[in-house]
Write an enzyme that holds these catalytic residues in place. Structure first.
Site, PDB file in Angstrom:
ATOM      1  CD  GLU A 128      -0.315  -1.954  -0.846  1.00  0.00           C
ATOM      2  OE1 GLU A 128      -0.838  -0.942  -1.306  1.00  0.00           O
ATOM      3  OE2 GLU A 128       0.854  -1.992  -0.449  1.00  0.00           O
ATOM      4  CG  HIS A 171       4.967  -1.079   0.596  1.00  0.00           C
ATOM      5  ND1 HIS A 171       5.612  -1.186  -0.607  1.00  0.00           N
ATOM      6  CD2 HIS A 171       3.760  -0.519   0.344  1.00  0.00           C
ATOM      7  CE1 HIS A 171       4.807  -0.703  -1.562  1.00  0.00           C
ATOM      8  NE2 HIS A 171       3.678  -0.287  -1.000  1.00  0.00           N
TER       9      HIS A 171
HETATM   10  P1  PGA Z   1      -0.223   2.464  -6.206  1.00  0.00           P
HETATM   11  O1  PGA Z   1       0.612   2.053  -4.907  1.00  0.00           O
HETATM   12  O2  PGA Z   1      -1.544   2.969  -5.737  1.00  0.00           O
HETATM   13  O3  PGA Z   1       0.606   3.504  -6.898  1.00  0.00           O
HETATM   14  O4  PGA Z   1      -0.375   1.222  -7.029  1.00  0.00           O
HETATM   15  C1  PGA Z   1      -0.007   1.390  -3.831  1.00  0.00           C
HETATM   16  C2  PGA Z   1       0.992   1.061  -2.753  1.00  0.00           C
HETATM   17  O5  PGA Z   1       2.113   0.646  -3.052  1.00  0.00           O
HETATM   18  O6  PGA Z   1       0.671   1.206  -1.557  1.00  0.00           O
END
Ligand code: PGA
Length: 227
Positions: free
Chosen positions: A154, A85
């Site tokens: 992401e 992450h």
């Molecule tokens: P968010 O976070 O939906 O608050 O943007 C997503 C994540 O970090 O998995």
């Protein structure tokens, strides 16, 4: 569709319990994962929701102050982990080598791994080719043929900002990633109730990884029902 909710440093042991009990009653046929903080991990026996850990140290046990290892996860039959992450990469300084050895350890132990990749804004500004190159470098040392793998794209600039990537951007990146990633591919970064429909309609999106918008069980479920 896969719906994964990452609580990050939100919710307590008791509010997680309540959350899982509410969501369990609502969820029917979606594949749902929740990643509570480690202090709230538990067995949640009568639930179809898969509980995973947001992180763990690649060890069975030992002297790693502040970390949890296999032994602590085994107590609650936790067999799912988030690795890579961006908050762990950027805030907690995990480099690709650390991440790859964590991946290998949990792969060797048969965990289902949700492996996250994503580019910072500086890279995005250089265009799609630069983004793809950056994302592919985040696969260094990672076994993409592992059959218990889910990948989550992401973009860092979309996480927690309220502004998700555009549908065109997501489509372009997911299409390129699908050339190398054979496992399910999630999108994450400010996924909300008002964007879920368009995002989930993208052919190359197999699910979503949600942070802030998953924190309320009823609202997370609403997202699942309008997808
Ligand atoms: P968010 O976070 O939906 O608050 O943007 C997503 C994540 O970090 O998995």
């Amino acid at each position: 569709m896969i719906f994964a909710g990452n609580f990050k440093t939100n919710h307590t042991r008791s509010s997680t319990k309540e959350y899982i009990s509410i969501l369990t009653k609502l969820v029917t046929n979606e594949r749902v994962y929740i990643f509570p903080p480690s202090i709230a991990l538990d067995k949640f026996e009568d639930s179809s929701i898969k509980i995973g850990t947001q992180n763990a140290y690649p060890t069975k046990n030992g002297a790693f102050t502040g970390e949890i290892g296999l032994e602590q996860l085994d107590e609650f039959d936790i067999k799912t982990i988030l690795i890579g992450h961006s908050e762990r990469r950027e805030v907690l300084n995990e480099n690709q080598e650390d991440i790859a050895s964590k991946f290998k350890f949990f792969q060797d132990n048969g965990f289902e791994i949700i492996y996250c990749i994503g580019e910072p804004l500086e890279v995005r500004k250089n265009g799609e080719k630069a983004v793809i190159e950056y994302l592919l470098s985040q696969f260094n040392g990672i076994d993409l043929n592992y059959d218990n793998l889910i990948v989550a794209y992401e973009p860092i600039w979309a996480i927690g900002t309220g502004v998700s990537a555009s549908i065109e951007d997501i489509k372009g990146i997911h299409k390129a990633l699908k050339e190398v990633v054979k496992s399910p591919l999630l999108y994450g970064g400010s996924v909300k109730i008002d964007t879920i429909k368009d995002i989930s309609n993208i052919d190359e999106v197999d699910g979503v990884l949600v942070g802030s918008a998953c924190l309320d069980a009823n609202k997370f479920y609403e997202m699942m029902s309008i997808k």
